[in-house]
Design a protein around this motif. Sequence first.
Motif, PDB file in Angstrom:
ATOM      1  N   ASP A 189      52.372  19.581  46.729  1.00 13.63           N
ATOM      2  CA  ASP A 189      51.315  18.567  46.756  1.00 13.63           C
ATOM      3  C   ASP A 189      50.561  18.475  45.436  1.00 13.63           C
ATOM      4  O   ASP A 189      49.619  17.681  45.308  1.00 13.63           O
ATOM      5  N   GLY A 190      50.980  19.291  44.471  1.00 12.00           N
ATOM      6  CA  GLY A 190      50.307  19.285  43.186  1.00 12.00           C
ATOM      7  C   GLY A 190      49.087  20.174  43.108  1.00 12.00           C
ATOM      8  O   GLY A 190      48.402  20.209  42.083  1.00 12.00           O
ATOM      9  N   ASP A 191      48.805  20.897  44.173  1.00 13.66           N
ATOM     10  CA  ASP A 191      47.659  21.808  44.164  1.00 13.66           C
ATOM     11  C   ASP A 191      48.012  23.078  43.387  1.00 13.66           C
ATOM     12  O   ASP A 191      49.119  23.624  43.522  1.00 13.66           O
ATOM     13  N   SER A 192      47.084  23.541  42.578  1.00 15.21           N
ATOM     14  CA  SER A 192      47.335  24.701  41.739  1.00 15.21           C
ATOM     15  C   SER A 192      47.453  25.979  42.562  1.00 15.21           C
ATOM     16  O   SER A 192      46.899  26.087  43.659  1.00 15.21           O
ATOM     17  N   ILE A 193      48.186  26.939  42.010  1.00 18.71           N
ATOM     18  CA  ILE A 193      48.417  28.227  42.660  1.00 18.71           C
ATOM     19  C   ILE A 193      47.778  29.318  41.822  1.00 18.71           C
ATOM     20  O   ILE A 193      47.988  29.389  40.607  1.00 18.71           O
ATOM     21  N   LYS A 194      47.015  30.156  42.458  1.00 21.51           N
ATOM     22  CA  LYS A 194      46.321  31.242  41.769  1.00 21.51           C
ATOM     23  C   LYS A 194      47.077  32.548  41.998  1.00 21.51           C
ATOM     24  O   LYS A 194      46.656  33.422  42.747  1.00 21.51           O
ATOM     25  N   ALA A 195      48.223  32.674  41.358  1.00 18.32           N
ATOM     26  CA  ALA A 195      49.052  33.866  41.536  1.00 18.32           C
ATOM     27  C   ALA A 195      48.464  35.039  40.765  1.00 18.32           C
ATOM     28  O   ALA A 195      48.018  34.882  39.624  1.00 18.32           O
ATOM     29  N   ASN A 196      48.464  36.209  41.371  1.00 17.25           N
ATOM     30  CA  ASN A 196      47.935  37.393  40.698  1.00 17.25           C
ATOM     31  C   ASN A 196      48.974  38.470  40.457  1.00 17.25           C
ATOM     32  O   ASN A 196      48.649  39.551  39.987  1.00 17.25           O
ATOM     33  N   GLU A 197      50.237  38.171  40.765  1.00 14.37           N
ATOM     34  CA  GLU A 197      51.312  39.124  40.468  1.00 14.37           C
ATOM     35  C   GLU A 197      52.638  38.388  40.422  1.00 14.37           C
ATOM     36  O   GLU A 197      52.873  37.455  41.195  1.00 14.37           O
ATOM     37  N   MET A 198      53.506  38.816  39.511  1.00  6.97           N
ATOM     38  CA  MET A 198      54.838  38.236  39.371  1.00  6.97           C
ATOM     39  C   MET A 198      55.869  39.360  39.405  1.00  6.97           C
ATOM     40  O   MET A 198      55.726  40.370  38.717  1.00  6.97           O
ATOM     41  N   ALA A 231      48.713  38.305  28.953  1.00  8.27           N
ATOM     42  CA  ALA A 231      49.412  38.113  30.218  1.00  8.27           C
ATOM     43  C   ALA A 231      49.049  39.214  31.204  1.00  8.27           C
ATOM     44  O   ALA A 231      48.882  40.371  30.833  1.00  8.27           O
ATOM     45  N   SER A 232      48.934  38.851  32.470  1.00 11.13           N
ATOM     46  CA  SER A 232      48.662  39.838  33.506  1.00 11.13           C
ATOM     47  C   SER A 232      49.939  40.474  34.019  1.00 11.13           C
ATOM     48  O   SER A 232      49.921  41.603  34.494  1.00 11.13           O
ATOM     49  N   SER A 233      51.049  39.762  33.958  1.00  7.21           N
ATOM     50  CA  SER A 233      52.360  40.308  34.311  1.00  7.21           C
ATOM     51  C   SER A 233      53.380  39.772  33.327  1.00  7.21           C
ATOM     52  O   SER A 233      53.334  38.598  32.959  1.00  7.21           O
ATOM     53  N   VAL A 234      54.280  40.635  32.898  1.00  5.92           N
ATOM     54  CA  VAL A 234      55.376  40.225  32.025  1.00  5.92           C
ATOM     55  C   VAL A 234      56.653  40.867  32.532  1.00  5.92           C
ATOM     56  O   VAL A 234      56.676  42.058  32.833  1.00  5.92           O
ATOM     57  N   VAL A 235      57.710  40.080  32.673  1.00 10.47           N
ATOM     58  CA  VAL A 235      59.014  40.612  33.058  1.00 10.47           C
ATOM     59  C   VAL A 235      60.024  40.188  32.001  1.00 10.47           C
ATOM     60  O   VAL A 235      59.798  39.234  31.249  1.00 10.47           O
ATOM     61  N   VAL A 236      61.104  40.902  31.937  1.00  9.99           N
ATOM     62  CA  VAL A 236      62.160  40.588  30.978  1.00  9.99           C
ATOM     63  C   VAL A 236      63.459  40.403  31.730  1.00  9.99           C
ATOM     64  O   VAL A 236      63.779  41.149  32.663  1.00  9.99           O
ATOM     65  N   LEU A 242      46.472  34.243  34.517  1.00  9.74           N
ATOM     66  CA  LEU A 242      45.509  33.499  35.313  1.00  9.74           C
ATOM     67  C   LEU A 242      44.708  32.634  34.358  1.00  9.74           C
ATOM     68  O   LEU A 242      43.870  33.115  33.603  1.00  9.74           O
ATOM     69  N   GLN A 243      44.980  31.318  34.383  1.00  9.47           N
ATOM     70  CA  GLN A 243      44.385  30.401  33.408  1.00  9.47           C
ATOM     71  C   GLN A 243      42.891  30.214  33.627  1.00  9.47           C
ATOM     72  O   GLN A 243      42.098  30.190  32.700  1.00  9.47           O
ATOM     73  N   ASP A 244      42.494  30.065  34.877  1.00 11.48           N
ATOM     74  CA  ASP A 244      41.089  29.936  35.213  1.00 11.48           C
ATOM     75  C   ASP A 244      40.910  30.441  36.641  1.00 11.48           C
ATOM     76  O   ASP A 244      41.772  31.152  37.163  1.00 11.48           O
ATOM     77  N   GLU A 245      39.818  30.076  37.282  1.00 10.41           N
ATOM     78  CA  GLU A 245      39.547  30.573  38.627  1.00 10.41           C
ATOM     79  C   GLU A 245      40.467  29.982  39.683  1.00 10.41           C
ATOM     80  O   GLU A 245      40.537  30.475  40.805  1.00 10.41           O
ATOM     81  N   GLU A 246      41.202  28.937  39.331  1.00  9.61           N
ATOM     82  CA  GLU A 246      41.979  28.232  40.346  1.00  9.61           C
ATOM     83  C   GLU A 246      43.471  28.177  40.070  1.00  9.61           C
ATOM     84  O   GLU A 246      44.248  27.856  40.960  1.00  9.61           O
ATOM     85  N   ALA A 247      43.914  28.443  38.843  1.00 12.54           N
ATOM     86  CA  ALA A 247      45.313  28.189  38.507  1.00 12.54           C
ATOM     87  C   ALA A 247      45.899  29.307  37.660  1.00 12.54           C
ATOM     88  O   ALA A 247      45.199  29.979  36.896  1.00 12.54           O
ATOM     89  N   SER A 248      47.218  29.488  37.807  1.00 12.79           N
ATOM     90  CA  SER A 248      47.977  30.413  36.972  1.00 12.79           C
ATOM     91  C   SER A 248      49.031  29.636  36.200  1.00 12.79           C
ATOM     92  O   SER A 248      49.505  28.588  36.656  1.00 12.79           O
TER      93      SER A 248
END
Length: 415
Positions: free
Chosen positions: A46-55, A379-384, A400-406
Amino acid sequence: MQKRLNKNFFVFVVFMAACHPCPNGGVQEGDACYQLPQVRVLADDDGDSIKANEMLLQNLNEDRVPDLVFFNIHEDLLATSFIERSFYVLLRSQPGGALIRNEIGGPFFFIFDKIFVDTNDDQLLDLLVIGAGFSEGETTIAISINQGDGRFVEAEQFVVSGSFVEVSAGDLNRDGAFDLVLGGGNPGTANKVLLSDGQGNFEETLPVPSSNATTLDLFDLNNDGSLDILTMQDTQDQIQTLLNGGDGIFVLQQSLVTGVDPDKFFVVDFDADNDVDLVTINNGENSFEFFENDGGGFFSSQEKFPSLSETRAGLVVDVNGDHRADLVEPSKITILREVDDGLFAKEEEVVVSGLRILAQQNGAFPRAQELQTGLLSEASSVVVTDINQDGTPDFICLELQDEEASVVSFLVSLP
């Protein structure tokens, strides 16, 4: 069986040669050439931002290449209306495709740990989550079954007595079924082993002679083919090793005194003698400590060396292709180079605005080049992983770009 410690951040840094211009505005490091970063803002259909805190990087389908998983877990116990427990899958076969949303099921008051493990022997990794239920002194375990297309279906929930904050899985008695080890989060709470009958039922074994594990995992510590337990008790500044008799019954082998407030450990064959060794991160005194395995599962401290600052991050990786396990400490970020069997030296501090590539020549680093991630901050998470399958490592960074989006930044090597 696969496990990632979900409370740590990870960074991968590669040592390469001197920097030269690259076609199309890229950056060349020796024989490797990187595209300019491609940044993607995480959003749902729906285009709503996702606030992911782990990858995480996990192979979730049958193509045998790793996929990306973004966890979106936010639990505010003081404002129960703000609780989000979901994860999104981006399949490697559809790199530009939509993120597939999945809910984390289970009557959880609070989620403590999660692992990917094949629970039903279909060669697909399922999601197993543990957390506090709504009854005091009980732990809820919920399993979501992988459908092979990025979607997971909640299949099973069960409750075990005791308060546990850590989980690991493996075949502990060599019957082909996955078993569980639970780590007790409260002082005096004994760690628990649950053996599976292969039909989804679990039975407790004899009590495990250790307690209050703030971190635990399974490794073969004495090369006998059975998975042993390694636990860490940060409040007691110690690590315990428990050897498996091959039947899921464990005996305490050793209690190791660590530095102050250990937060994380790495178990790798650091000295290339065909047994796994141990490195701990001690946050209370900003140090790393190396413990050598004698081959029988007994460890002795060999070297302690300082880190720049408190960090709850790190990664073990062969950064320069010399078949030695090097350490990366991404706090300010510090590179610790293994210069001899189990001996480390601090080589370079890396600024957090990007990934700095250090040129290693005969154990020295004459020059360094910073590889920009395209992110606004560290970056809060980095994978290779090898995104374009050209045999060279590529980087994927989450911020985490801001309070609402990653946002996710892709750094792809060019042929």
